[in-house]
Design an enzyme around this catalytic site. Structure first.
Site, short mmCIF file in Angstrom:
data_model
loop_
_atom_site.label_atom_id
_atom_site.label_comp_id
_atom_site.label_asym_id
_atom_site.label_seq_id
_atom_site.Cartn_x
_atom_site.Cartn_y
_atom_site.Cartn_z
N ASP A 105 0.86 -1.19 0.00
CA ASP A 105 0.00 0.00 0.00
C ASP A 105 0.89 1.23 0.00
OD1 ASP A 105 -1.93 2.15 1.32
OD2 ASP A 105 -3.17 0.48 0.66
N ARG A 123 -16.24 4.05 -4.74
CA ARG A 123 -17.32 4.97 -5.11
C ARG A 123 -17.87 5.67 -3.87
NH1 ARG A 123 -22.20 2.55 -8.20
NH2 ARG A 123 -21.75 0.74 -6.92
N ARG A 142 -19.88 4.84 -11.80
CA ARG A 142 -18.64 4.12 -12.12
C ARG A 142 -17.85 4.87 -13.19
NH1 ARG A 142 -18.83 -0.89 -9.60
NH2 ARG A 142 -20.90 -1.45 -8.89
N ASN A 168 -9.13 6.43 -11.11
CA ASN A 168 -8.56 5.10 -10.88
C ASN A 168 -7.65 4.64 -12.01
OD1 ASN A 168 -9.64 4.94 -8.38
ND2 ASN A 168 -11.31 3.58 -8.91
N VAL A 179 -9.64 -5.80 -9.53
CA VAL A 179 -10.87 -5.61 -8.75
C VAL A 179 -11.28 -4.13 -8.75
CG1 VAL A 179 -12.00 -6.09 -6.53
CG2 VAL A 179 -10.09 -7.52 -7.28
N ASN A 211 -12.59 -0.55 -9.67
CA ASN A 211 -13.72 -0.10 -10.50
C ASN A 211 -13.38 1.18 -11.27
OD1 ASN A 211 -15.85 -1.97 -10.11
ND2 ASN A 211 -16.06 -1.26 -8.00
N HIS A 221 -19.95 -5.18 -14.64
CA HIS A 221 -20.11 -5.03 -13.20
C HIS A 221 -20.72 -3.66 -12.96
CE1 HIS A 221 -19.55 -5.48 -8.96
NE2 HIS A 221 -18.63 -4.54 -8.88
#
Length: 289
Positions: free
Chosen positions: A17, A66, A72, A79, A102, A104, A159
């Site tokens: 991270d 979100r 999205r 992102n 993963v 979005n 998704h």
């Protein structure tokens, strides 16, 4: 994801991270928890990509979640910058990993990862359909009063709000769902599934779902690491399957040690075929031209 993977003793794990101390603290917490189990997994936290050298599989969840009211599509530019940095750093230290995306908006991010990484298409996949299928099962189970383990179904497409729960392949204790519920009730369950993620975001105010996505990611990891050949819905590159070309979208795939080993084409109803095409258009509208 790391916690569930550690409990299952799937592999040695590295958490990374940008926030100093966050991954180290999480790793220490997980290591202490697994000392109470039979797992022998080792897990470390780091802020240095050098520690990820020669990773076999990389799960990318980096990115902002979100916020209430955020689409999205609005997530994409923010992102995309984060994912670009992550991919560059991963590939500087691991030459041929399997990437599970993963972040979005999912399908658009998987395409970006593919374009940036130049990895073989079978080594790039997005986790979404497995999570959406779990949500759909949950809502069906609530309505029919059966355990979700007795429900067989699958959710395809994008998704997001344009996801396509496949009613024609949905059974409860081997009976078609359409024999148990009328169209009005089924449509309501579909809507709940399509907006389930947003509902959790609205409840939490900050952040989004993490327990269900974590379990869903581990389903994919287990299939790949143990080469189970399990069929799960993932966002992958379609090149003619389902009459769709050069687009990443959720479809059933067979997973094994090389990643995506086979795309499974289901027989869909005429309405489901139209919905899948609409989902494809939705994805194209998110991706930059």
């Amino acid at each position: 994801t790391a916690f569930y993977a550690a409990l299952k003793n799937l592999a040695d794990i590295i958490l990374i991270d940008v926030v100093e101390g966050l991954s180290q603290g999480k790793a220490l917490d997980i290591q202490q928890s697994i000392s109470l189990t039979s797992s022998t997994t080792t897990i470390i936290g780091t802020n240095n990509y050098q520690d990820t050298t020669d990773s076999d599989i990389v799960v990318i969840t980096a990115g902002i979640a979100r916020k209430p009211g955020m689409s999205r599509e609005e997530l994409y530019n923010i992102n995309a910058n984060i994912l670009t940095s992550v991919i560059k750093n991963i590939l500087a230290h691991s030459k041929n990993p399997i990437l599970i995306i993963v972040t979005n908006p999912l399908d658009a991010m998987v395409k970006l990862a593919y374009d940036l990484s130049h990895l073989p298409k079978q080594r790039i996949l997005g986790m979404a359909g497995t999570l959406d299928t779990a949500s759909f099962k949950h809502f069906i189970a609530q309505e029919v009063n059966y355990p979700p383990q007795q429900i067989d179904t699958i959710v395809l497409g994008t998704h997001g709000d344009a996801m396509v729960p496949i009613i024609s392949h949905t059974t409860v204790n081997e009976k078609p769902l359409t024999q148990l519920l009328d169209k009005e009730k089924i449509d309501l369950i579909v809507k709940r599934t399509q907006h389930g993620g947003a509902q959790i975001v609205n409840y939490l105010k900050t952040g989004s779902a993490f327990f269900a996505p974590g379990v869903a990611i581990v389903e994919l990891l287990n299939a790949i690491i143990h080469d189970t050949k399990k069929i799960l819905p993932c966002s992958v590159l379609l090149q003619g399957e389902y009459n769709l070309h050069n687009i990443f979208m959720g479809v059933p795939v067979q997973l094994g040690k090389e990643g995506v080993e086979k795309i499974i084409e289901l027989n869909l109803s005429a309405e489901e075929k139209i919905q899948l095409q609409q989902a494809a258009e939705h994805i194209k509208n998110i991706c930059p031209k």
